[in-house]
Design an enzyme around this catalytic site. Structure first.
Site, PDB file in Angstrom:
ATOM      1  CD  GLU A 234      -2.907  -0.816   2.231  1.00 16.74           C
ATOM      2  OE1 GLU A 234      -3.140   0.026   2.887  1.00 16.74           O
ATOM      3  OE2 GLU A 234      -4.267  -1.578   2.372  1.00 16.74           O
ATOM      4  CD  GLU A 336      -4.107  -5.493   3.439  1.00 21.93           C
ATOM      5  OE1 GLU A 336      -4.813  -4.517   3.855  1.00 21.93           O
ATOM      6  OE2 GLU A 336      -2.900  -5.470   3.669  1.00 21.93           O
TER       7      GLU A 336
END
Length: 411
Positions: A234, A336
């Site tokens: 991320e 995720e």
């Protein structure tokens, strides 16, 4: 330059080879002729395990194990003496190195146990993703200015060894990058006021970590089922901010891992998959400046609670998930996701986990159905202390006794 050209040529020649991902079963043999699959025997030669799996990736993250996020386990965080701290860096700074090492080692030894791994296996899962921080490689930590717990490697070895014995495919994810890849977030391990990752010095340390981790995977029997290494989790979502990551860090990370494998004498069919966030994440096209794309993979994180373009209603969420198109780079894994709605409604009666189990069961099924149009999915996370199964896979499975999302807990 000649080596890089050879790498590129190798990727072309091997382009039709089967990828090392769940769903592809290969028996790999060591130099002494013994089948190594799912066997706890000393590592020999360059042979690694391929998973025996008939379907897509179906897995869980081991959140808050090696990169602690206090919201996941507030009680444990407080018991460690870290209750008023934002991150691992802050906690170690507050407690002092010795006390912090003792507290974190106790946590590492208890947060994920062998029984947890057995339970995951019993639910039909086949993959675990393990977030780690660069400080796991203690040689690259600046002890004068950086404060992180020490001694994590042996605990990572233990967890990976248990998971390998159980036949899991393992992804190791560089979740906390040097300097922090985003600001004000405990999931970098630092809760830094600014993202300091995007400079040559920090990239260099990340490359050192990747080289070290690659050697661990190929030379340490504990990591025998590690098939993928994610080079950063991320990053910032502004392509202008991360332009140097795309032009410099990504290609150098790929080259570092491949050159390390070449130096170890690893054959192409035993290379690690190298994973980056996919283009849908918003950091630009990860392939833009990469020549050697052999055994690359991509990570897509899908938290609908943060998608302001989707109306917050049960019907809309189900419809959006059923029709969700995550087709971007390939092969992509949704690494995720959760069952959490936006914070401002999550405890309202219409969204309460206690009174809306049937909806959450349907929403889980809708999400995984869409994600399996790609390579599969990895739920965030395995366990949480908040008592909210919308963030806890093990909690979802406990909920099956109450009519909850049972689809999550069958093979």
């Amino acid at each position: 330059m000649l080596v890089l050209i050879e790498l590129y040529a190798l990727s072309i020649l091997a382009g039709l080879a089967a990828a090392w991902l769940p769903g592809v079963h290969r028996d790999i043999y060591s130099l002494d002729g013994k089948n190594l699959f799912n066997r706890s025997i000393p590592f020999r030669g360059s042979s690694k395990r391929w998973l025996q799996s008939s379907g897509k990736i179906r897995g869980v993250n081991l959140g808050s194990l090696f990169v602690f996020e206090p919201w996941i386990a507030e009680s444990t965080w407080s018991e460690m003496g870290c209750g008023d701290q934002n991150s691992e860096f802050d906690c170690v700074s507050s407690l002092g190195q010795g006390a912090a090492d003792s507290a974190f080692q106790k946590h590492w030894g208890s947060w994920i146990t062998k029984d947890d791994i057995s339970q995951m296996q019993s639910y039909g899962l086949n993959t675990i993703r393990i977030p780690v921080g660069y400080w796991l490689y203690e040689d690259i930590v600046d002890s004068k200015s950086e404060h992180f717990p020490k001694g994590g490697l042996s605990y990572l070895e233990q967890v990976c060894s248990w998971a390998s014995d159980a036949g899991f495919y393992i992804i190791i994810d560089l979740h906390g990058a040097p300097g922090a890849q985003v600001a004000d977030n405990s999931d970098t391990g630092q809760y830094a006021s600014s993202a300091g990752f995007y400079e040559d010095y920090q990239y260099g340390r990340a490359l050192q970590f990747l080289e070290w981790m690659t050697k661990q995977v190929h030379q340490n029997n504990a990591f025998r089922n590690v098939g993928m290494l994610q080079i950063v989790n991320e990053p910032e979502q502004d392509p202008d901010t991360v332009s140097s990551m795309l032009t410099t860090y990504y290609p150098n990370a790929v080259n570092t891992i491949r050159l390390t494998e070449l130096g170890l004498g690893i054959l192409w069919n035993n290379y690690l998959h190298i994973q980056m966030m996919d283009e849908l994440w918003g950091s630009g096209d990860p392939n833009q400046y990469i020549i050697d794309r052999y055994f690359l993979a991509y990570d897509d994180h899908r938290y609908m609670k943060y998608d302001s373009s989707i109306k917050v209603s049960k019907d809309t969420y189900l419809s959006a998930s059923c029709n969700d198109d995550r087709d971007s780079n390939s092969p992509t894994i949704v690494g995720e996701f959760s069952l959490s709605p936006p914070d401002d409604v999550q405890w309202d009666s219409k969204w309460s986990p206690d009174s809306n189990r049937d909806f959450y069961k349907k929403w889980f099924a809708a999400q995984v159905q869409s994600y399996e149009k790609q390579e599969g999915w990895i739920f965030w996370t395995w366990k949480a202390e908040a008592g909210d199964y919308r963030w806890s896979y093990s909690g979802m499975c406990i909920e099956t006794q109450k009519g909850g999302p049972a689809v999550a807990c069958v093979e």
